[in-house]
Scaffold this motif. Structure first.
Motif, PDB file in Angstrom:
ATOM      1  N   UNK A 264      41.631  60.596  31.870  1.00  0.00           N
ATOM      2  CA  UNK A 264      40.618  59.581  31.581  1.00  0.00           C
ATOM      3  C   UNK A 264      40.824  58.410  32.542  1.00  0.00           C
ATOM      4  N   UNK A 265      39.785  58.061  33.276  1.00  0.00           N
ATOM      5  CA  UNK A 265      39.823  56.898  34.158  1.00  0.00           C
ATOM      6  C   UNK A 265      39.185  55.716  33.436  1.00  0.00           C
ATOM      7  N   UNK A 266      39.962  54.665  33.232  1.00  0.00           N
ATOM      8  CA  UNK A 266      39.497  53.487  32.510  1.00  0.00           C
ATOM      9  C   UNK A 266      39.243  52.325  33.477  1.00  0.00           C
ATOM     10  N   UNK A 267      38.208  51.565  33.190  1.00  0.00           N
ATOM     11  CA  UNK A 267      37.959  50.279  33.841  1.00  0.00           C
ATOM     12  C   UNK A 267      37.768  49.246  32.738  1.00  0.00           C
ATOM     13  N   UNK A 268      38.637  48.231  32.736  1.00  0.00           N
ATOM     14  CA  UNK A 268      38.600  47.195  31.713  1.00  0.00           C
ATOM     15  C   UNK A 268      38.221  45.872  32.379  1.00  0.00           C
ATOM     16  N   UNK A 269      37.199  45.213  31.841  1.00  0.00           N
ATOM     17  CA  UNK A 269      36.714  43.959  32.399  1.00  0.00           C
ATOM     18  C   UNK A 269      36.610  42.915  31.296  1.00  0.00           C
ATOM     19  N   UNK A 270      37.186  41.730  31.552  1.00  0.00           N
ATOM     20  CA  UNK A 270      37.088  40.603  30.616  1.00  0.00           C
ATOM     21  C   UNK A 270      36.158  39.555  31.215  1.00  0.00           C
ATOM     22  N   UNK A 271      35.272  39.011  30.386  1.00  0.00           N
ATOM     23  CA  UNK A 271      34.306  38.010  30.830  1.00  0.00           C
ATOM     24  C   UNK A 271      34.636  36.666  30.193  1.00  0.00           C
ATOM     25  N   UNK A 272      34.521  35.621  30.982  1.00  0.00           N
ATOM     26  CA  UNK A 272      34.880  34.277  30.543  1.00  0.00           C
ATOM     27  C   UNK A 272      33.794  33.671  29.653  1.00  0.00           C
ATOM     28  N   UNK A 273      34.212  32.812  28.728  1.00  0.00           N
ATOM     29  CA  UNK A 273      33.270  32.060  27.898  1.00  0.00           C
ATOM     30  C   UNK A 273      32.906  30.721  28.531  1.00  0.00           C
ATOM     31  N   UNK A 274      33.520  30.411  29.692  1.00  0.00           N
ATOM     32  CA  UNK A 274      33.257  29.148  30.369  1.00  0.00           C
ATOM     33  C   UNK A 274      34.241  28.057  30.016  1.00  0.00           C
ATOM     34  N   UNK A 275      35.013  28.272  28.937  1.00  0.00           N
ATOM     35  CA  UNK A 275      36.017  27.308  28.519  1.00  0.00           C
ATOM     36  C   UNK A 275      37.402  27.853  28.837  1.00  0.00           C
ATOM     37  N   UNK A 276      38.343  26.992  29.233  1.00  0.00           N
ATOM     38  CA  UNK A 276      39.711  27.459  29.508  1.00  0.00           C
ATOM     39  C   UNK A 276      40.281  28.232  28.322  1.00  0.00           C
ATOM     40  N   UNK A 277      40.912  29.321  28.631  1.00  0.00           N
ATOM     41  CA  UNK A 277      41.521  30.260  27.665  1.00  0.00           C
ATOM     42  C   UNK A 277      40.493  30.916  26.756  1.00  0.00           C
ATOM     43  N   UNK A 278      39.206  30.854  27.101  1.00  0.00           N
ATOM     44  CA  UNK A 278      38.172  31.435  26.251  1.00  0.00           C
ATOM     45  C   UNK A 278      37.687  32.765  26.779  1.00  0.00           C
ATOM     46  N   UNK A 279      37.544  33.755  25.904  1.00  0.00           N
ATOM     47  CA  UNK A 279      37.060  35.083  26.266  1.00  0.00           C
ATOM     48  C   UNK A 279      35.729  35.314  25.571  1.00  0.00           C
ATOM     49  N   UNK A 280      34.701  35.660  26.363  1.00  0.00           N
ATOM     50  CA  UNK A 280      33.394  35.913  25.774  1.00  0.00           C
ATOM     51  C   UNK A 280      33.259  37.369  25.344  1.00  0.00           C
ATOM     52  N   UNK A 281      33.663  38.292  26.205  1.00  0.00           N
ATOM     53  CA  UNK A 281      33.525  39.709  25.881  1.00  0.00           C
ATOM     54  C   UNK A 281      34.467  40.531  26.740  1.00  0.00           C
TER      55      UNK A 281
END
Length: 478
Positions: free
Chosen positions: A97-114
Motif C-alpha cells: 500500500x502506497x500512502x500519501x498523507x497531507x495536513x492542511x493548516x487552519x491559518x493559526x499557529x499550531x492549528x490543523x484544519x484537515x
C-alpha cells in the motif's frame, strides 16, 4: 479515475492533533490509525512501513495560510493479509500500500484544519491481483464539536480482463466492512486522544500541538460577531451558515448515468433497459461501471420508474437546492440538446457514443448534484426499507423450512434476506442467520431504526407467508 463516496460521518469529541502526530511519526506504532486499522481489524502480519519521502515539511519561519499544505509525505507499507476462504484464492496474500498523507493548516499557529490520507493498494498473490489497484481517500476535517470523516474509493484497472465487472463489484462490496472498521479505529483514537494530549500539553516543541486545556477553555466554539464572508443555505426554514471556504471544502459532487433502450431500432419509444442481458442497467440509474448506483435502495422496478435519480444519500449529506441536473457529456462524446448520447450498445468507452439516433438501440445521459456534508442534521429524514425473507424446504414431502440452499439459489444470489428484486439489499448482510428472525442489517451511521415488522401481503397465510414452486418475481405466481 473518478472516486465514489462511501462514507460521511461526524465523530464528536475527536481532535486532529494526536491523530496527525501519530501519522507523521517515523515509526508507525500502536495508536497510529493506519497500523491499528490493518493489524487490529484485519489481523495482518509482517507489517512494515518504509521511510518517508517528504514532499513538504513544516517551516518554523512562516506558518501557512488557511487551507494551505502544512506537511505532506509518502511512504510504502507492506504486510501479509489473511484471505477469507474463496475458490482459487490462497489463504493469505502479500499486499503493498502506497500512502500519501497531507495536513492542511487552519491559518493559526499550531492549528490543523484537515488531514487527507490517500492510498493505492495492490494484492500480489490473488488471481488477477496485478490487473487492478484499489484507490482510497480518507478526509479528516476539524469541526467545532468533533471531526468530520469522509471516504471515497475507486478500482483502477491497469489491464483489461473479462472479470473487470466482477472484480469491481467485489471491491465495492468490501467497502462497507472497511468503513465500519475505519470508524471503530477512529473511535478508539478518540479514547486514545486524552492520554496523548496529557503527554504533549507540557511540551511546547511539538510543531502541530493542539491548544492546551487552559487556552482551549478560554475560547468559545461559537464564532464572535458576524462572519466576514458567509454562505446561507435555506431549505424548509432551516439555515446552515458556513464560511465560503468551508462551503467549498464540504461539498461533494455525485454523478449518475441514466440509461435507456428502445424496443427496436424501428421504434421511437425509449424506456429503462429490459433485456435479460442488461443486468444491473435495468435499474435505469447506474454508475460509470454500469452497475446500479450504491445509493439506490429501491427495487430496480421502482428505480426504473423514476424520472429523476432516486438516490438516497448518507445521513450526513444534504443535496443542494437545485438537486440533480443533466450536464454536458464528457469530452470527446457529444450529446443532443437534452444531453442524450446514442450507441448500438451500452459502451463504457466515451468515444463510441454520438448524437445520431440512426441504428442506435441505447442511449445515456449524465446527471450531477452537489451534496453538502453537514455534521448535524437540522431536520430528520425518514426512509422506509422493505426486505423479503425467502425460505425453501428440503422436499415437498417435508415441513422443514430454511434459507435457500440449492446451487442455482447461490448462483442467482437468492439469499434469505433480499429486496423485491431478490437481490441483496445494500444495507443487508447476505446469507447471515439470526436467532430472533429479524433482518440482519448493518444500518449506516446516522440512521436510527424504529424496528421491523411483518407486513400483510395479499394473499398470505395466518403468519403472512406466501408459497410457490420456485422464487418467482411476479406476484401472481404466489
Amino acid at each position: 479515475q473518478s472516486m465514489l463516496s462511501v462514507l460521511c460521518d461526524h465523530l464528536p469529541g475527536l481532535t486532529l492533533g494526536p491523530i496527525q502526530q501519530k501519522l507523521f511519526e517515523d515509526e508507525w506504532s500502536k495508536g497510529c490509525m493506519v497500523k491499528d486499522y490493518w493489524v487490529e481489524k484485519y489481523s495482518v502480519t509482517d507489517f512494515t512501513a518504509g521511510a518517508w519521502d517528504w514532499e513538504k515539511e513544516p517551516s518554523s519561519k512562516e506558518w501557512p495560510g488557511k487551507g494551505e499544505i502544512l506537511r505532506s509525505g509518502r511512504r510504502e507499507v507492506s504486510f501479509i493479509f489473511p484471505m477469507p476462504p474463496r475458490p482459487m484464492c490462497p489463504k493469505e496474500t502479500r499486499m503493498t500500500v502506497l500512502y500519501k498523507v497531507t495536513a492542511y493548516s487552519s491559518g493559526e499557529p499550531t492549528g490543523i484544519q484537515s488531514v487527507k490520507i490517500e492510498s493505492s493498494s495492490v494484492s500480489h498473490d490473488i488471481p488477477y491481483g496485478d490487473y487492478f489497484r484499489v484507490q482510497e481517500q480518507i478526509d479528516l476535517e476539524s469541526q467545532a464539536n468533533g471531526m468530520l470523516v469522509t471516504k471515497s474509493f475507486a478500482a483502477d484497472f491497469a489491464k483489461q480482463t473479462f472479470l473487470k465487472s466482477t472484480i469491481a463489484s467485489s471491491v465495492e462490496a468490501a467497502q462497507q466492512e472497511a468503513c465500519d472498521k475505519l470508524m471503530d479505529v477512529l473511535r478508539s483514537c478518540a479514547e486514545f486522544t486524552t492520554s496523548v494530549q496529557s503527554d504533549t500539553s507540557s511540551n511546547g516543541s511539538n510543531y502541530m500541538q493542539l491548544e492546551s486545556a487552559d487556552s482551549a477553555g478560554e475560547e468559545s466554539c461559537e464564532p464572535e460577531g458576524e462572519p466576514d464572508a458567509g454562505v446561507v443555505l435555506e431549505e424548509d426554514d432551516v439555515h446552515i451558515e458556513l464560511s465560503t471556504a468551508d462551503h467549498l471544502e464540504n461539498e461533494v459532487t455525485v454523478e449518475v448515468w441514466e440509461v435507456q433502450r428502445r424496443t427496436t431500432i424501428f421504434h421511437k419509444n425509449w424506456r429503462a433497459p429490459f433485456l435479460p442481458t442488461d443486468g444491473e442497467r435495468r435499474a435505469r440509474w447506474v454508475n460509470s461501471s454500469h452497475q446500479r448506483h450504491p445509493w439506490i435502495i429501491q427495487t430496480w422496478m421502482d428505480a426504473a420508474a423514476s424520472e429523476v435519480p432516486p438516490l438516497e444519500a448518507p445521513a450526513a449529506m444534504r443535496p443542494s437546492a437545485t438537486g440533480f441536473e443533466v450536464v454536458n457529456a464528457p469530452p470527446g462524446a457529444p450529446s443532443d440538446q437534452d444531453g442524450w448520447q446514442y450507441g448500438a450498445a451500452f459502451y463504457k468507452s466515451d468515444h463510441r457514443w454520438g448524437t445520431s439516433v440512426v441504428g442506435a438501440s441505447c442511449r445515456r445521459r449524465l446527471w450531477r448534484c452537489s451534496f453538502l456534508r453537514v455534521p448535524v442534521l437540522e431536520t430528520t429524514r425518514e426512509v422506509t426499507v422493505d426486505l423479503w425473507e425467502l425460505q425453501r424446504r428440503t422436499t415437498i414431502f417435508q415441513s422443514d423450512w430454511r434459507s435457500p440452499f440449492l446451487p442455482h439459489d447461490k448462483l442467482k444470489k437468492h439469499f434469505r434476506w433480499v429486496n423485491k428484486d431478490f437481490r441483496p439489499h445494500s444495507w443487508c448482510i447476505p446469507d447471515a442467520e439470526v436467532s430472533d428472525g429479524t433482518p440482519p442489517v448493518k444500518i449506516p451511521e446516522g440512521w436510527s431504526p424504529e424496528g421491523w415488522f411483518v407486513v400483510y401481503v395479499d394473499p398470505c397465510d395466518s403468519v403472512r407467508w406466501q408459497y410457490a414452486s420456485d422464487f418467482y418475481h411476479s406476484d401472481r405466481h404466489w
